[in-house]
Design an enzyme around this catalytic site. Structure first.
Site, PDB file in Angstrom:
ATOM      1  N   TRP A 234      47.283  -3.102 -30.650  1.00  0.00           N
ATOM      2  CA  TRP A 234      48.054  -2.580 -31.776  1.00  0.00           C
ATOM      3  C   TRP A 234      47.285  -1.553 -32.591  1.00  0.00           C
ATOM      4  O   TRP A 234      47.831  -0.511 -32.964  1.00  0.00           O
ATOM      5  CB  TRP A 234      48.581  -3.727 -32.644  1.00  0.00           C
ATOM      6  CG  TRP A 234      49.686  -4.455 -31.953  1.00  0.00           C
ATOM      7  CD1 TRP A 234      49.628  -5.677 -31.372  1.00  0.00           C
ATOM      8  CD2 TRP A 234      51.008  -3.959 -31.700  1.00  0.00           C
ATOM      9  NE1 TRP A 234      50.836  -5.982 -30.784  1.00  0.00           N
ATOM     10  CE2 TRP A 234      51.698  -4.949 -30.976  1.00  0.00           C
ATOM     11  CE3 TRP A 234      51.677  -2.778 -32.023  1.00  0.00           C
ATOM     12  CZ2 TRP A 234      53.027  -4.800 -30.544  1.00  0.00           C
ATOM     13  CZ3 TRP A 234      53.000  -2.625 -31.602  1.00  0.00           C
ATOM     14  CH2 TRP A 234      53.664  -3.621 -30.883  1.00  0.00           C
TER      15      TRP A 234
ATOM     16  N   ASP B  51      47.108  -3.988 -40.958  1.00  0.00           N
ATOM     17  CA  ASP B  51      48.332  -4.435 -40.319  1.00  0.00           C
ATOM     18  C   ASP B  51      48.249  -5.952 -40.209  1.00  0.00           C
ATOM     19  O   ASP B  51      47.400  -6.482 -39.492  1.00  0.00           O
ATOM     20  CB  ASP B  51      48.451  -3.788 -38.929  1.00  0.00           C
ATOM     21  CG  ASP B  51      49.638  -4.329 -38.132  1.00  0.00           C
ATOM     22  OD1 ASP B  51      50.378  -5.185 -38.645  1.00  0.00           O
ATOM     23  OD2 ASP B  51      49.810  -3.881 -36.975  1.00  0.00           O
TER      24      ASP B  51
ATOM     25  N   LYS C 275      57.345 -11.671 -36.710  1.00  0.00           N
ATOM     26  CA  LYS C 275      56.475 -12.609 -36.005  1.00  0.00           C
ATOM     27  C   LYS C 275      56.343 -13.919 -36.789  1.00  0.00           C
ATOM     28  O   LYS C 275      56.838 -14.950 -36.369  1.00  0.00           O
ATOM     29  CB  LYS C 275      55.124 -11.972 -35.715  1.00  0.00           C
ATOM     30  CG  LYS C 275      55.269 -10.810 -34.715  1.00  0.00           C
ATOM     31  CD  LYS C 275      53.960 -10.127 -34.442  1.00  0.00           C
ATOM     32  CE  LYS C 275      54.152  -8.791 -33.747  1.00  0.00           C
ATOM     33  NZ  LYS C 275      54.608  -8.920 -32.356  1.00  0.00           N
TER      34      LYS C 275
END
Lengths: 389, 389
Positions: free
Chosen positions: A116, A191, A215
């Site tokens: 990511w 993040d 999530k």
């Protein structure tokens, strides 16, 4: 069989979009059809209706309470997920830096510790920003987060350091903040899409926290931003363009989003309502402190079970960098992996297959995955090793 | 009182997010909690799970069937709404034009016939694109759409003509397509956010149709794109940059979105599921032909009732340009307007207040608003005029 909005507790370890609490889903289901007793659902009213505004404001207040967000910071929501965050962060924080530094174009620093953060760096580069990768663990397959002392020093003229606090695919997580490493004036951007609200954090240390809801805490389609208010300041579009700073689409322009209380681009209010219910429930059940305790316990017993059979299970990620959310492991005998998945499913344990780019297994033990469900997996992990060693 | 997922039919004329069919919401509510009998909701599974992929594919197939979308065109979904469409259209179609024309930067033509098309033009200009406004009806408060013969001819080197097929705030709607007006090679781009699936259209005539779901057919947070496949072709990022063409955020890059079947930026699958159920219902109930008949009937009786009292109600929009979706009207005696709203609500008729920028009243009679509900409003419109004339 007549369908109902009640369900049995599933044992599901999918990495995202992921499990949500059944009571939250049940209440949201009712809200979808009839929110305030007038036969209209929460998704059918204007985002400027006072009931919708209250959903937004309550969600912000819940997040502020749970994360103890200081007055210096602002919470807002945008559509999208991490991928939209990658660009919006670069656009907006570069514009803010230029605004504060007489039009100087900043550099942007990235810690590449998994798939990511790698994508975040790629996107900033793609859009023409000059990035510096201060650490890159690709060569060791993202299995460790080296100490800050080993990172390349951040160059002068840098707006921020970007980290993915938890790497969902590779299963690593930061355990502390690069306080000493960060030069004065360089903002910390994180993040936290896969670990927001899973543990206590000191928001005051961050310039910006970005977290897709899908999530740990909600449905896909809504991203939480927590930003230091001073980072919202931006010169006019014309001024920014004259400095050579790229403008974001207006839907990504943080000052516009904040000025319009997150409704400039119609907010998906039903998705926000779910986030409101999830955060309400967390508060009611004792806040971050309680959920963090449970999350640590879950991670402890699951990693513990896997470590008990070192010749059978392989934990690639170094212990000090292991994620408490995404437990990534393989079998020394890779041929047994399909059998592991199959037998797990026979015991009603689902969603254990690793990410297609990594393989193996991944057990995501987000907030909504109960200790009981984790214990069931622990039992299976032990039993499978015993039976196949 | 115990809450249930059944509800009485509301009489609601809100402009968006707007009314949805109760049976769709009820099924979606069940799907949210338990989609396929394994105690997991549709929002809790990976967007790459085959059940999620099927939701996407089925929704695309339903749209193709309803709108008779030819093989030359592709359907895809993005998060966002009109506001993200404004920028994504300019970025992508400019890139496509440059790709086909040796790097030449195109002009973009806009028909400004209301608040939304005006914003679309503003956004393209803001991002540095050269736009030509070929018609602008601001001076007449967007109350008419002049004949194409009166529009400024489109300049050479133009990629597309952008129109808002239905202007939600100002209540006007295109009744035909500028076939003769459009120069060869200039694509027709239409924002159909507030009238998609309300009437038959000839998709083959459009380069691109963009429609936020949250007005006529779904929840906020998902936008439908129907694009001519040849418009998906784009040179490499590096090549585009060398030509001076601005790159969109990767989440807005149409070729990437299409290549990933609309899941590159995690698709809000629950919102897509609602769109699937809405389109399924439309097909079952006779397709576009049937809903168009009902919509025309609704508009006819409502405009008819308002026209019956010309000294009492004012219909600012010229008859030939009137929207069949958003019926905008005022009272000659503006002081009575609050009373109109109040008495309407006493009769369970809700959501009739006009947009804050326009005032007066607006009755949005989207697909989910039944003929019966419209008749109830018609009765009230007559009765209120009789009682107050």
């Amino acid at each position: 069989m007549e369908r109902t909005i009640d369900r049995e507790q599933p044992h599901y370890f999918g990495a995202g979009p992921a499990l949500l609490p059944a009571d939250v889903l049940k209440e949201a289901a009712l809200d979808l059809v009839n929110y305030s007793g007038d036969n209209l659902g929460i998704g059918e009213i204007s985002h400027r209706d006072k009931r919708a505004v209250k959903v937004i404001d309550d969600t912000k207040a819940n997040l502020s309470k749970l994360l103890d967000i200081p007055e210096t910071h602002e919470v807002f929501f945008m559509q999208g997920g991490g991928t939209t965050g990658f660009s919006s962060i670069a656009y907006n924080l570069a514009a803010n830096y230029a605004t504060k530094n007489n039009g100087e174009t900043p550099k942007l620093a990235y810690a590449v510790t998994g798939g990511w953060s790698q994508k975040a760096n790629e996107e900033a580069k793609r859009l023409g920003f000059q990035t510096q990768v201060v650490v890159n663990t690709k060569d060791i397959k993202y299995t460790d987060i080296p100490p800050y002392s080993e990172w390349t020093p951040i160059e002068k003229g840098t707006a921020y350091l970007y980290v993915a606090d938890n790497e969902t695919v590779h299963g690593n997580e930061f355990k502390d903040i690069p306080t000493d490493y960060l030069p004065e004036g360089v903002e910390l951007v994180a993040d936290m899409s896969s670990n927001i609200l899973s543990k206590k954090i000191d928001v005051s240390k961050y310039g910006l926290i970005m977290a897709g809801a899908q999530k740990n805490i909600g449905l896909a389609g809504l991203t939480i931003y927590i930003i230091k208010k001073s980072l919202l300041e931006q010169a006019s579009d014309d001024q920014l363009v004259s400095w050579g700073i790229a403008l974001p689409p207006i839907a990504f322009h943080y000052p516009t989003v904040v000025k319009n209380n997150s409704t400039y681009n119609t907010i998906p209010i039903f998705t926000c309502q779910i986030l409101k219910l999830v955060t309400e429930k967390l508060i009611k059940e004792g806040g971050i402190e309680e959920i963090q305790k449970t999350n640590e316990k879950k991670a402890e017993i699951l990693y513990g079970a896997l470590e008990k059979y070192p010749n059978f299970y392989k934990l690639a990620v170094k212990e000090k960098a292991r994620s408490n959310m995404n437990v990534v492991f393989t079998l020394h005998n890779a041929e047994l992996e399909p059998e592991f998945i199959k037998q797990a499913e026979a015991q009603q344990l689902f969603g254990l297959k690793g990410h297609r780019s990594v393989g193996g297994m991944r057990a995501s033990i987000y907030n909504a995955v109960t200790l009981e469900t984790t214990e069931k997996l622990v039992d299976f992990v032990k039993q499978f090793a015993e039976n196949n060693s």
